[in-house]
Structures are given as C-alpha cells and as structure tokens.
Design a protein around this motif. Sequence first.
Motif, PDB file in Angstrom:
ATOM      1  N   THR A   1     -10.073  -3.693   0.774  1.00 45.49           N
ATOM      2  CA  THR A   1     -11.103  -4.261   0.588  1.00 45.49           C
ATOM      3  C   THR A   1     -11.221  -5.630   1.277  1.00 45.49           C
ATOM      4  O   THR A   1     -10.340  -6.548   0.828  1.00 45.49           O
ATOM      5  CB  THR A   1     -11.846  -4.572  -0.883  1.00 45.49           C
ATOM      6  OG1 THR A   1     -11.634  -3.261  -1.237  1.00 45.49           O
ATOM      7  CG2 THR A   1     -13.093  -5.064  -0.795  1.00 45.49           C
TER       8      THR A   1
ATOM      9  N   GLY B   1      -2.854   5.987   2.556  1.00 43.02           N
ATOM     10  CA  GLY B   1      -3.611   6.632   1.351  1.00 43.02           C
ATOM     11  C   GLY B   1      -4.261   5.707   0.527  1.00 43.02           C
ATOM     12  O   GLY B   1      -4.799   6.134  -0.773  1.00 43.02           O
ATOM     13  N   ARG B   2      -4.207   4.530   0.754  1.00 44.82           N
ATOM     14  CA  ARG B   2      -4.929   3.429   0.033  1.00 44.82           C
ATOM     15  C   ARG B   2      -5.962   2.942   0.408  1.00 44.82           C
ATOM     16  O   ARG B   2      -6.383   3.000   1.688  1.00 44.82           O
ATOM     17  CB  ARG B   2      -3.779   2.479  -0.364  1.00 44.82           C
ATOM     18  CG  ARG B   2      -2.465   2.825  -0.993  1.00 44.82           C
ATOM     19  CD  ARG B   2      -2.485   3.807  -2.035  1.00 44.82           C
ATOM     20  NE  ARG B   2      -3.380   3.547  -3.220  1.00 44.82           N
ATOM     21  CZ  ARG B   2      -3.543   4.400  -3.963  1.00 44.82           C
ATOM     22  NH1 ARG B   2      -3.193   5.686  -4.252  1.00 44.82           N
ATOM     23  NH2 ARG B   2      -4.534   4.125  -5.008  1.00 44.82           N
ATOM     24  N   LYS B   3      -6.844   2.000  -0.430  1.00 50.37           N
ATOM     25  CA  LYS B   3      -8.216   1.264  -0.058  1.00 50.37           C
ATOM     26  C   LYS B   3      -7.868  -0.024   0.361  1.00 50.37           C
ATOM     27  O   LYS B   3      -7.094  -0.670  -0.348  1.00 50.37           O
ATOM     28  CB  LYS B   3      -8.914   1.711  -1.187  1.00 50.37           C
ATOM     29  CG  LYS B   3     -10.442   1.216  -0.844  1.00 50.37           C
ATOM     30  CD  LYS B   3     -11.438   1.300  -2.032  1.00 50.37           C
ATOM     31  CE  LYS B   3     -11.260   0.280  -2.970  1.00 50.37           C
ATOM     32  NZ  LYS B   3     -12.043   0.092  -3.963  1.00 50.37           N
TER      33      LYS B   3
ATOM     34  N   ASP C   1      -3.766  -0.743  -4.083  1.00 54.76           N
ATOM     35  CA  ASP C   1      -5.075  -1.011  -3.085  1.00 54.76           C
ATOM     36  C   ASP C   1      -4.818  -2.508  -2.828  1.00 54.76           C
ATOM     37  O   ASP C   1      -4.296  -3.347  -3.501  1.00 54.76           O
ATOM     38  CB  ASP C   1      -6.083  -0.557  -3.880  1.00 54.76           C
ATOM     39  CG  ASP C   1      -6.398   0.945  -4.060  1.00 54.76           C
ATOM     40  OD1 ASP C   1      -5.933   1.603  -3.074  1.00 54.76           O
ATOM     41  OD2 ASP C   1      -7.085   1.167  -4.993  1.00 54.76           O
TER      42      ASP C   1
ATOM     43  N   ALA D   1      -6.519  -2.395   7.850  1.00 54.50           N
ATOM     44  CA  ALA D   1      -7.247  -1.520   6.903  1.00 54.50           C
ATOM     45  C   ALA D   1      -7.009   0.101   7.372  1.00 54.50           C
ATOM     46  O   ALA D   1      -6.804   0.787   6.541  1.00 54.50           O
ATOM     47  CB  ALA D   1      -8.768  -1.547   7.150  1.00 54.50           C
ATOM     48  N   LYS D   2      -6.821   0.210   8.518  1.00 57.47           N
ATOM     49  CA  LYS D   2      -6.267   1.616   9.314  1.00 57.47           C
ATOM     50  C   LYS D   2      -4.987   1.900   8.757  1.00 57.47           C
ATOM     51  O   LYS D   2      -4.815   2.934   8.267  1.00 57.47           O
ATOM     52  CB  LYS D   2      -6.390   1.384  10.739  1.00 57.47           C
ATOM     53  CG  LYS D   2      -7.876   1.557  11.303  1.00 57.47           C
ATOM     54  CD  LYS D   2      -7.686   1.844  12.815  1.00 57.47           C
ATOM     55  CE  LYS D   2      -9.080   1.739  13.322  1.00 57.47           C
ATOM     56  NZ  LYS D   2      -9.202   0.706  14.564  1.00 57.47           N
TER      57      LYS D   2
ATOM     58  N   VAL E   1      -3.510   0.792   6.180  1.00 55.30           N
ATOM     59  CA  VAL E   1      -3.536   0.987   4.518  1.00 55.30           C
ATOM     60  C   VAL E   1      -4.212   2.363   4.270  1.00 55.30           C
ATOM     61  O   VAL E   1      -3.695   3.056   3.392  1.00 55.30           O
ATOM     62  CB  VAL E   1      -4.383  -0.067   4.069  1.00 55.30           C
ATOM     63  CG1 VAL E   1      -4.742   0.124   2.451  1.00 55.30           C
ATOM     64  CG2 VAL E   1      -3.258  -1.430   3.978  1.00 55.30           C
ATOM     65  N   ALA E   2      -5.231   2.877   5.114  1.00 55.73           N
ATOM     66  CA  ALA E   2      -5.927   4.015   5.027  1.00 55.73           C
ATOM     67  C   ALA E   2      -4.760   5.101   5.208  1.00 55.73           C
ATOM     68  O   ALA E   2      -4.563   6.166   4.567  1.00 55.73           O
ATOM     69  CB  ALA E   2      -7.112   4.041   5.610  1.00 55.73           C
ATOM     70  N   ALA E   3      -3.893   4.789   6.254  1.00 55.66           N
ATOM     71  CA  ALA E   3      -3.042   5.726   6.592  1.00 55.66           C
ATOM     72  C   ALA E   3      -1.969   6.100   5.409  1.00 55.66           C
ATOM     73  O   ALA E   3      -1.388   7.118   5.453  1.00 55.66           O
ATOM     74  CB  ALA E   3      -2.189   5.652   7.820  1.00 55.66           C
TER      75      ALA E   3
ATOM     76  N   ASP F   1      -9.212  -5.405  10.383  1.00 58.89           N
ATOM     77  CA  ASP F   1      -9.531  -4.108  10.850  1.00 58.89           C
ATOM     78  C   ASP F   1      -8.266  -3.037  10.923  1.00 58.89           C
ATOM     79  O   ASP F   1      -8.128  -2.019  10.472  1.00 58.89           O
ATOM     80  CB  ASP F   1     -10.365  -4.034  12.113  1.00 58.89           C
ATOM     81  CG  ASP F   1     -11.814  -4.662  11.909  1.00 58.89           C
ATOM     82  OD1 ASP F   1     -12.114  -4.771  10.635  1.00 58.89           O
ATOM     83  OD2 ASP F   1     -12.331  -5.057  12.613  1.00 58.89           O
TER      84      ASP F   1
ATOM     85  N   ALA G   1       0.885  -1.167   0.091  1.00 57.73           N
ATOM     86  CA  ALA G   1       0.102   0.030   0.032  1.00 57.73           C
ATOM     87  C   ALA G   1       0.896   1.196  -0.142  1.00 57.73           C
ATOM     88  O   ALA G   1       0.813   2.356  -0.848  1.00 57.73           O
ATOM     89  CB  ALA G   1      -0.892  -0.169   1.208  1.00 57.73           C
TER      90      ALA G   1
END
Length: 248
Positions: free
Chosen positions: A59, A55-57, A35, A48-49, A51-53, A45, A30
């Motif tokens: 699923t 800047g990516r998504k 993504d 996911a946090k 990966v979001a940090a 979970d 990521a």
Amino acid sequence: MSGLFDLSGRIALVTGANTGLGQGIAVGLAQAGADIVAVGRSAPDETAKMVAAAGRKLTAISADLGSTEPIARVVAEAGPVDILVNNAGIIRRADSLDFTEADWDAVMDTNLKTAFFLSQAVARTWVDANRGGKIIQVASMLSFQGGLRVPSYAASKSGLAGLTKALANEWAGKGVNVNAIAPGYFTTNNTEGLRADETRSRQILERIPAGRWGLPEDLAGVAVFLASRASDYMHGAIVPVDGGWLAR
Ligand code: NAP
C-alpha cells in the motif's frame, strides 16, 4: 527454526521504499511474509511489483518526509503496523567551510527529525494498544566515522545512532525493539556522486574486504532478523552491514 524469522501476517511501514536500500529492505520483508506500507514522495511502482511477486501486498502513502507535517496523517492512513523502517534519507556534499544552513537543515530534518517523530508517533500507537513492535533505523558508516565533505550527513547519522540507543532505553521495557542497520557503501542514487569520482570510488573499493560495493538485497537478511521474533532480546544495537569496511 524458520518460524523465528517468519513475518507472515505482519505489516511493515518502510519510508523511501521506491528505490535503493528501502526497496531492498521492503522486498526482503515481503519475502519473509510481511505486507508493506510504502511511504514516500515518489510512487513505489517497481517495488509494488517486486512485493507482489513475493505474494504480498504493498500500500502506498504519498508524503514528503522533509518535515514532520505529514506524520499524523501517515500514521492514520497506515493503520496498525508491526514494523517501522526509517529509511528515507538524503545527503548533501560540500566543503564544511562553504556548507550552507539550507543543506544542514534539509539533511537533519529528513534523516533525524522525521525519523524521531515518526518513531514516536508509531510507538505511541503500540503503547496505547498495550503491545510491542519493531523499529529499524537506517544508520550509516558515518554513525561511526566522520566522512569527507558531508558534515550534516555525519551529524544526522551519528545522531540517529544516539537516538537508537536513547529510544531503546525508554521503550525496551514496553516491548518495543529499537535497533539500527548501518550500511557500508552501496550502489544507489545516494552514492552516485561518489561512484562518479574515480579516485574516491577506487579508494573506497580498496578498503572493502569483500571486494565489492553492497547491493540493496544485501540488507534483506538483517532487516528480516531485526523485524522478527529472532531479535526480541536485541535493543539499541547498530549493526554494520559493510562488507568488512569497519574491520579495516
Ligand atoms: P536513495 O536511492 O537516494 O534513496 C533515498 C530514499 O529516501 C528514496 O526513496 C527517496 O525518495 C527517499 N527520500 C528522500 N527524501 C525524502 C523526502 N523528503 N520525503 C520522502 N522520501 C524521501 O539512497 P539510498 O542509498 O537507498 O538511501 C536510503 C537510506 O540509506 C538513507 O537513509 C541513506 O542515508 C542510507 N544509507 C545509504 C548508504 C549507501 O551507500 N547507499 C549507506 C549508508 C546509509 P525519492 O526517490 O523520491 O527521492
């Protein structure tokens, strides 16, 4: 030069990405721009946090990879992906004289059979679409060595090394890179039993030239390399990331 390792716009399916090495690999991919489709039985979970940090998504697809049953659904739900990382794996420890058939089957099914049939299902989508892709298997020091009291794990990881080469021979000409990362000794749930055994833990540490156990983020660089254009001419390699363990 950085473009060689750029994964922007790519999608990576990573199994067992909720924790441990799969988490380290997913976050590394990521951070390089991919993504993530995280496939496993526990909700990813925390990953996911992270990966979001970056800047990516992320699923999430829920699936028990202890059998091949969910594979068709997983590939359909994931949609087109560019990178597959077969990371989900288990270990069972017992003396070989007492080792049960159940422990043999569980480890072989998760670590080797599912890795093969998921590779097959994803590679089929690439060949059907007349395009290439990147497959990364997560092997082990026990792809090269026998270990102690882990006969099905050693067999599965040695098998995965053979499978990496077998698939590379068939698929390199189709633009599919199949390679493996062979991690040394890393601090994850998988090695909890080893680290709890003071003698084994000390003996292992004494043999690691780097002087420490690996951390999941130590795999990020190699994962990005094997997932990126930088490794386009690499096929069937089993790359140790082991703090020097195999050099001893
Ligand atoms: P871990 O923390 O125990 O993680 C294993 C991962 O595989 C978890 O996400 C786990 O999900 C998932 N998994 C296991 N069985 C599954 C199943 N039936 N269906 C779906 N997911 C399943 O251990 P790890 O060390 O990160 O292991 C990751 C990979 O690295 C494994 O293939 C392991 O053999 C390999 N490896 C580890 C080391 C090491 O030193 N740690 C060294 C060499 C190779 P849950 O969380 O739901 O159980």
